[in-house]
Motif scaffolding. Structure first.
Motif, PDB file in Angstrom:
ATOM      1  N   UNK A  28     -11.761  -9.249  -8.234  1.00 20.55           N
ATOM      2  CA  UNK A  28     -12.065  -8.068  -7.415  1.00 20.55           C
ATOM      3  C   UNK A  28     -10.788  -7.405  -6.928  1.00 20.55           C
ATOM      4  N   UNK A  29      -9.796  -8.230  -6.508  1.00 15.82           N
ATOM      5  CA  UNK A  29      -8.538  -7.661  -6.043  1.00 15.82           C
ATOM      6  C   UNK A  29      -7.805  -6.932  -7.158  1.00 15.82           C
ATOM      7  N   UNK A  30      -7.862  -7.485  -8.351  1.00 15.62           N
ATOM      8  CA  UNK A  30      -7.160  -6.864  -9.472  1.00 15.62           C
ATOM      9  C   UNK A  30      -7.781  -5.533  -9.866  1.00 15.62           C
ATOM     10  N   UNK A  31      -9.064  -5.318  -9.518  1.00 18.90           N
ATOM     11  CA  UNK A  31      -9.748  -4.073  -9.870  1.00 18.90           C
ATOM     12  C   UNK A  31      -9.651  -3.025  -8.772  1.00 18.90           C
ATOM     13  N   UNK A  32      -9.141  -3.406  -7.598  1.00 18.18           N
ATOM     14  CA  UNK A  32      -9.020  -2.460  -6.507  1.00 18.18           C
ATOM     15  C   UNK A  32      -7.944  -1.429  -6.819  1.00 18.18           C
ATOM     16  N   UNK A  33      -8.216  -0.158  -6.488  1.00 17.05           N
ATOM     17  CA  UNK A  33      -7.238   0.893  -6.670  1.00 17.05           C
ATOM     18  C   UNK A  33      -6.527   1.145  -5.343  1.00 17.05           C
ATOM     19  N   UNK A  34      -5.225   1.390  -5.380  1.00 14.83           N
ATOM     20  CA  UNK A  34      -4.530   1.714  -4.122  1.00 14.83           C
ATOM     21  C   UNK A  34      -5.003   3.063  -3.593  1.00 14.83           C
ATOM     22  N   UNK A  35      -4.988   3.216  -2.271  1.00 14.69           N
ATOM     23  CA  UNK A  35      -5.370   4.473  -1.639  1.00 14.69           C
ATOM     24  C   UNK A  35      -4.164   5.411  -1.673  1.00 14.69           C
ATOM     25  N   UNK A  36      -4.338   6.546  -2.311  1.00 12.66           N
ATOM     26  CA  UNK A  36      -3.236   7.492  -2.493  1.00 12.66           C
ATOM     27  C   UNK A  36      -3.352   8.614  -1.463  1.00 12.66           C
ATOM     28  N   UNK A  37      -2.310   8.758  -0.616  1.00 13.27           N
ATOM     29  CA  UNK A  37      -2.277   9.764   0.441  1.00 13.27           C
ATOM     30  C   UNK A  37      -1.180  10.778   0.151  1.00 13.27           C
ATOM     31  N   UNK A  38      -1.491  12.037   0.419  1.00  7.99           N
ATOM     32  CA  UNK A  38      -0.521  13.122   0.288  1.00  7.99           C
ATOM     33  C   UNK A  38      -0.478  13.893   1.593  1.00  7.99           C
ATOM     34  N   UNK A  39       0.696  14.052   2.173  1.00  9.12           N
ATOM     35  CA  UNK A  39       0.845  14.889   3.355  1.00  9.12           C
ATOM     36  C   UNK A  39       1.786  16.035   3.010  1.00  9.12           C
TER      37      UNK A  39
END
Length: 210
Positions: A28-39
């Motif tokens: 499950x951890x390997x399938x998690x996508x990082x949260x991408x933030x743009x400011x």
């Protein structure tokens, strides 16, 4: 050779369950996508000088070109959450950008003067900050913190204030089952004007004249 007893079977069964659980958790951890933030400060394009109307540095065509370039760059970067500062007018700008990206949005008016809806003075400013997020993140407004500025009203329907105010806009999203709070703030970049700073500037000026 003696046969394994019940206790041995229990130990082996427990170890197998533990191994399966660790394997599933790691998968499950390997399938998690990082949260991408743009400011991004999208720049109002105003000089902030004027009572009835602020001066503008660019034409309507130039502003439209900047918006299309911004939209193209955002699509290329593919963020999950976008934080905007100096959006003007904030409600229309945030709505247009979120519609173009199929995102949800929340926003806060920070500088507007006297306005009833879109009408009022200065006529071309209703600047603010905004948070946009993918619909899967279930963006909701959580809170607004006023950090500075005189008392007044700062809303989409009615705004009455006479100086720049600084707000923090707090949105809440969900990443899986975890709530995540996103804070967007636009701070003043200018140094405080006081007598000590004035004396320092005068000293530098006089030194350059020597």
């Amino acid at each position: 050779m003696t046969a394994p007893n019940v206790r041995t079977y229990r130990i082996l069964f427990t170890a197998a369950l533990l191994f399966i659980g660790l394997f599933l958790a790691e998968s499950a951890r390997s399938q998690e996508k990082p949260l991408r933030l743009l400011t991004i400060n999208v720049w109002s394009g105003l000089d902030y000088i004027g009572s009835w109307r602020m001066g503008e540095y660019e034409s309507a065509d130039r502003r439209e070109l900047r918006f299309q370039l911004l939209l193209a760059q955002i699509r290329q970067l593919d963020p999950d959450v976008i934080l905007l500062q100096e959006a003007n007018p904030v409600s229309q700008f945030a709505a247009r950008l979120s519609d173009s990206l199929s995102f949800d949005e929340i926003h806060q008016v920070c500088i507007a003067g006297i306005k009833f809806g879109p009408l009022g003075i200065p006529s071309n400013i209703k600047e603010g900050i905004a948070i946009l997020a993918r619909p899967t993140l279930d963006l909701k407004p959580h809170d607004v913190w006023k950090l500075s500025g005189s008392p007044g009203l700062y809303g989409d329907v009615l705004s009455i204030h006479f100086d720049e105010s600084i707000f923090s806009l707090v949105g809440k999203i969900r990443v899986g089952q975890t709530p995540v709070y996103i804070v967007n703030v636009h701070l003043v970049a200018a140094m405080p004007i006081d007598s000590a700073l004035g004396r320092s500037f005068s000293a530098y000026r006089d030194k350059e004249r020597l």
